[in-house]
Design a protein around this motif. Structure first.
Motif, short mmCIF file in Angstrom:
data_model
loop_
_atom_site.label_atom_id
_atom_site.label_comp_id
_atom_site.label_asym_id
_atom_site.label_seq_id
_atom_site.Cartn_x
_atom_site.Cartn_y
_atom_site.Cartn_z
N MET A 248 0.75 -1.25 0.03
CA MET A 248 -0.06 0.20 -0.08
C MET A 248 0.86 1.22 -0.02
O MET A 248 0.22 2.29 -0.51
N ILE A 268 -10.32 1.59 -1.69
CA ILE A 268 -9.53 0.58 -1.79
C ILE A 268 -8.49 0.27 -0.55
O ILE A 268 -7.89 1.24 -0.19
N GLY A 270 -6.04 -2.67 1.47
CA GLY A 270 -5.01 -4.23 1.14
C GLY A 270 -4.14 -4.16 1.96
O GLY A 270 -3.81 -3.68 3.06
N THR A 271 -3.43 -5.30 1.49
CA THR A 271 -2.24 -5.71 2.47
C THR A 271 -1.20 -6.46 1.61
O THR A 271 -1.65 -6.84 0.47
N PHE A 301 -10.30 -4.96 -1.94
CA PHE A 301 -9.27 -5.40 -0.98
C PHE A 301 -8.46 -6.18 -1.92
O PHE A 301 -8.40 -7.27 -2.44
N LEU A 302 -6.96 -5.57 -1.65
CA LEU A 302 -5.93 -6.18 -2.63
C LEU A 302 -5.44 -7.15 -1.74
O LEU A 302 -5.03 -6.98 -0.69
N THR A 303 -5.43 -8.53 -2.15
CA THR A 303 -4.90 -9.61 -1.43
C THR A 303 -3.74 -10.27 -1.99
O THR A 303 -3.65 -10.49 -3.29
N LEU A 321 -12.19 -9.00 -3.83
CA LEU A 321 -11.01 -9.30 -3.67
C LEU A 321 -10.22 -9.36 -5.01
O LEU A 321 -10.50 -9.99 -5.86
N ALA A 324 -3.23 -9.65 -5.77
CA ALA A 324 -1.90 -8.92 -5.82
C ALA A 324 -0.65 -9.81 -5.90
O ALA A 324 -0.29 -10.49 -4.95
N THR A 330 -0.40 -5.22 -10.03
CA THR A 330 -1.45 -4.61 -9.24
C THR A 330 -1.78 -3.05 -9.72
O THR A 330 -3.08 -2.74 -9.76
#
Length: 348
Positions: A248, A268, A270-271, A301-303, A321, A324, A330
């Motif tokens: 992020m 947005i 994410g992690t 959510f960036l996964t 979801l 990433a 991404t």
């Protein structure tokens, strides 16, 4: 008193006694819960930009690229009680994990906190390097001593903060070059290290010893890559630790350094860890982080790809979801998502 009444009374007393014992009995488990989320495009709790860039043109974006966190209860010196653990097992947003998962037996809570702080600092450096690499902005690296192992050959010779500049006379600029040269040595060989300390160059020759695993030659230094950036980037997140916000951070830096918007109004979150080469890595507490993101208002959510199976199995309603794999991928996924043009990789 009838036999039935006596039985009920005895049972009630037993339940009360067990309740008292349970409420006071500490157990070696830790409760993981959704933590706060922070917008990398916004400000920190002091009202300052969470990411500030000086010496380079930046572009505003009022959107959300939130990193997520996990909070915990328990641990050595403050263990949770049995009932808290039982409630956590029942609750949908809490994970109860063995204490050693968070606090290894051979490390004190202070040491764990120090390691989390170091991981956050390293992740910020990697995030900055990855973002600039993605944008084609040159970044130089250097090898710095992070620590010295007591009783090993480097102890008393090298110091934390020294820059390793050469190994056996060959210039080195990153950790991979150092480890590659060290791998050619046998245990008991001598190795010559060039280094600088406080601006002064020096060399030292050390006799190698076996690593703790006994399979490689080493001198007992802990080293890391440090990066020299062409302009200043400050990331201020307070006392949050760990490496999982790296992805992020990188996205926010890219967003700030380029015209337009990565989010285009989409909330947005994410992690994911990040390497300087832009590789996204898995994290812990994915379920709690998704819950935190959804509660904050995120719809995407960036996964990390390795977290996808667990994330897909416990995804909160209303949260999409997006998988990433790399920073570059991404960025492409977000452009496809927000413009409706192109494929968006998912976990589902």
């Amino acid at each position: 008193m009838s036999r039935r009444a006596a039985t009920l009374t005895a049972a009630s007393v037993i339940v009360i006694v067990l309740a008292i014992i349970g409420s006071a009995m500490p157990v070696p488990y830790v409760a993981l819960m959704p933590g706060p989320t922070s917008n990398t495009l916004g400000t920190n709790d002091k009202g300052q930009p969470l990411i500030r860039i000086d010496g380079r043109q930046t572009y505003p974006d009022g959107g959300h690229l939130n990193f997520t966190t996990v909070t915990y209860r328990g641990g050595p010196g403050g263990r949770i009680d049995l009932f808290t653990a039982l409630r956590g097992w029942i609750a949908g947003d809490t994970a109860i994990v063995p204490e050693e998962t968070i606090f290894p037996e051979d490390e004190s809570p202070k040491k764990v906190d120090e390691e989390n702080t170091r991981q956050m600092q390293d992740s910020q450096q990697s995030a900055e390097a990855a973002a600039l690499h993605e944008l084609g902005i040159p970044v130089t690296t250097r090898v710095v001593v992070d620590g010295i192992q007591k009783g090993r050959p480097a102890d008393g010779v090298l110091k934390t903060g020294d820059e390793i500049t050469a190994v056996d006379g060959a210039k080195v600029t990153n950790v991979a070059e150092v480890t590659g040269t060290m791998a050619k040595h046998k245990i008991g060989d001598s190795v010559t290290l060039g280094y600088t300390r406080a601006g002064k160059a020096a060399t030292t020759t050390l006799k190698t010893v076996a690593t703790p695993s006994g399979d490689r030659a080493a001198v007992g230094v802990v080293i890391s890559d440090q990066y020299k950036f062409p302009f200043k980037i400050d990331i201020s997140v307070g006392d949050i630790g760990g490496p999982s916000a790296g992805l992020m951070f990188s996205l926010a830096i890219i967003d700030k350094l380029t015209p337009g918007s990565l989010t285009r109004g989409t909330f947005i979150a994410g992690t994911g860890t990040i390497t300087a080469k832009g590789e996204v890595g898995p994290i812990g507490g994915i379920q709690q982080k998704m819950i935190a993101a959804r509660k904050a208002g995120a719809t995407v959510f960036l996964t990390p790809k390795d977290n996808c199976p667990d994330a897909a199995a416990s995804r909160p309603g209303g949260l999409r979801l997006v998988r990433a794999d790399t920073l570059h991928g991404t960025v492409q996924a977000l452009n496809a998502l927000t413009t409706g043009k192109g494929d968006v990789p998912t976990c589902e």
